[in-house]
Design an enzyme around this catalytic site. Structure first.
Site, short mmCIF file in Angstrom:
data_model
loop_
_atom_site.label_atom_id
_atom_site.label_comp_id
_atom_site.label_asym_id
_atom_site.label_seq_id
_atom_site.Cartn_x
_atom_site.Cartn_y
_atom_site.Cartn_z
N ARG A 88 0.87 -1.19 0.00
CA ARG A 88 0.00 0.00 0.00
C ARG A 88 0.91 1.24 0.00
O ARG A 88 1.84 1.32 0.80
CB ARG A 88 -0.94 0.00 1.22
CG ARG A 88 -1.88 -1.21 1.23
CD ARG A 88 -2.98 -1.06 2.26
NE ARG A 88 -3.93 -0.03 1.86
CZ ARG A 88 -4.89 0.43 2.66
NH1 ARG A 88 -4.99 -0.01 3.89
NH2 ARG A 88 -5.73 1.35 2.22
N ASP A 239 -2.46 9.07 7.57
CA ASP A 239 -1.60 8.06 6.94
C ASP A 239 -0.22 8.62 6.65
O ASP A 239 0.75 7.87 6.53
CB ASP A 239 -2.23 7.55 5.65
CG ASP A 239 -3.26 6.50 5.99
OD1 ASP A 239 -4.37 6.88 6.42
OD2 ASP A 239 -2.93 5.30 5.89
O1 MRU Z 1 -7.51 2.34 4.18
P1 MRU Z 1 -7.27 2.28 5.66
O2 MRU Z 1 -8.40 1.67 6.42
O3 MRU Z 1 -5.95 1.65 5.99
O4 MRU Z 1 -7.19 3.79 6.08
C1 MRU Z 1 -6.97 4.10 7.43
C2 MRU Z 1 -7.02 5.56 7.72
O5 MRU Z 1 -7.23 6.37 6.85
C3 MRU Z 1 -6.73 5.95 9.13
O6 MRU Z 1 -7.41 7.12 9.46
C4 MRU Z 1 -5.20 6.22 9.26
O7 MRU Z 1 -4.47 5.15 8.76
C5 MRU Z 1 -4.83 6.47 10.66
S1 MRU Z 1 -4.93 5.04 11.64
C6 MRU Z 1 -4.42 5.39 13.21
#
Ligand code: MRU
Length: 353
Positions: A88, A239
């Site tokens: 990712r 992220d």
């Molecule tokens: O696609 P995801 O579910 O991995 O996205 C997660 C998010 O956007 C969260 O808000 C981010 O990773 C912060 S987690 C502490």
């Protein structure tokens, strides 16, 4: 505590987040390729959890390596890192964790008397250290963030930045947990978070498990909720946070931030230091993951849209720093101008596990 992921003698055990909230089942990764697959398919997700999962993937790959010399083991660790890094692209924690493991392996290999076995053992210990540090960071930033919330507040969060997205306790939900633990009365509002429904499925599940009053709203209801005066703060995770304070987070976060500004509601971003990427200058430089059109066209295996319709499905968006009231980290609360506050706190020591 919610067992998001765990190192075991047989491999890495993950709570399967694709099956929550209806089923609490576990998946065991026996190889680093299994870990890569588990990250890609979002059995585990959330930036800090992805990072520590990758670290454990490196440790697992090294443990199974048949290399008989230190240079061969280090070369294999580089290959393992490449495979895990291709899962990712947006969460910087992934690359941070792989790089930390790679560097640690090189340091261990350079120690006097180092052997293939001591490096393998040292990598497992490092991954477990990262696991514990992540929980400690969540608890520390939770305590900082709690102080920003009123005694009684409606708090909106987007996606899931909770225990499930970390090794435990959570970032945005860590702030909410710490606020509740400090005696504040918090009503949580969870955006459902189309299309993967991390808010409706995961945030709601976590909060209900902890007995914290929570209301799920569809993403398009946030504006009306703000107008109705129900929200006193927004807290989200991240992220990746660029050097200028721009924030990449789950698609839809940007819209919430703009709405919050219009309604005079503080918009907080809670993240551990491992999410901060000072090497990336602005949000425009952050790679945004595009996901399968299937996530939008289908729900629970059922087709919702006509055949062949076009679909745009970015997993994340960028919230410009000007909408961010404060960034809450384990090193303290940062305010604008972010280039200066981020640079200042980057010299602080990490919070010990
Ligand atoms: O696609 P995801 O579910 O991995 O996205 C997660 C998010 O956007 C969260 O808000 C981010 O990773 C912060 S987690 C502490």
């Amino acid at each position: 505590m919610i067992p998001t992921l765990e190192w075991t003698s047989e491999g890495v055990r993950f709570l399967d987040q694709t099956r929550l909230p209806l089923e609490e089942t576990y998946v065991l990764a026996k190889t680093y390729q299994d870990v890569a697959d588990i990250i890609t398919t979002m059995v585990v997700r959330g930036a800090p959890a992805i990072g520590v999962s990758a670290a454990m993937g490196v440790a697992l790959g090294a443990r199974h390596s048949t290399a008989t010399s230190l240079p061969a083991l280090l070369a294999e660790i580089r290959v393992i890192g490449k495979v895990l890094a291709a899962t990712r692209p947006t969460a910087v924690n992934l690359f941070w964790a792989i790089e930390r493991m790679r560097r640690h392996a090189a340091e261990l290999a350079a120690e006097p008397g180092a052997t293939v076995a001591t490096v393998k053992q040292g990598l497992i210990a490092e991954a477990e250290r990262m696991y514990n540090e992540d929980i400690a960071a969540c608890r520390a930033l939770g305590a900082y963030g709690a102080d920003l919330l009123p005694q009684k507040a409606g708090v909106l969060t987007h996606c899931n930045a909770g225990a499930l997205a970390t090794c435990g306790y959570g970032t945005a939900l860590g702030v909410i947990r710490a606020a509740v633990e400090s005696g504040r009365k918090i009503d949580v509002y969870a955006d459902e978070t189309r299309p993967f429904l991390q808010g409706a499925r995961l945030t709601a599940w976590e909060m209900m498990k902890d007995g914290i009053p929570t209301t799920v709203i569809c993403d398009n209801m946030a504006a009306s909720l703000m107008r109705a005066g129900k929200l006193q703060a927004i807290v989200v995770g991240a992220d990746r946070i660029a050097a200028n304070g721009d924030v990449a987070n789950k698609i839809g976060t940007y819209g919430v931030a703009v709405l919050a500004k219009e309604h005079g509601i503080p918009f907080y971003v809670a993240a551990p230091w491992s999410t901060i990427d000072l090497a990336t200058k602005t949000g425009a430089d952050i790679p945004i993951e595009q996901r399968s059109p299937n996530e939008v066209t289908h729900h629970a295996g059922k087709q919702l849209t006509p055949n062949h319709v076009g679909v745009w499905n970015p997993a994340f968006d960028i919230t410009p720093a000007k909408y961010v009231t404060a960034i809450i980290t384990e090193r303290g609360v940062l305010r604008a101008p972010y280039p200066e506050s981020l640079e200042r706190l980057s010299h602080e020591a990490a919070v010990p596990a």
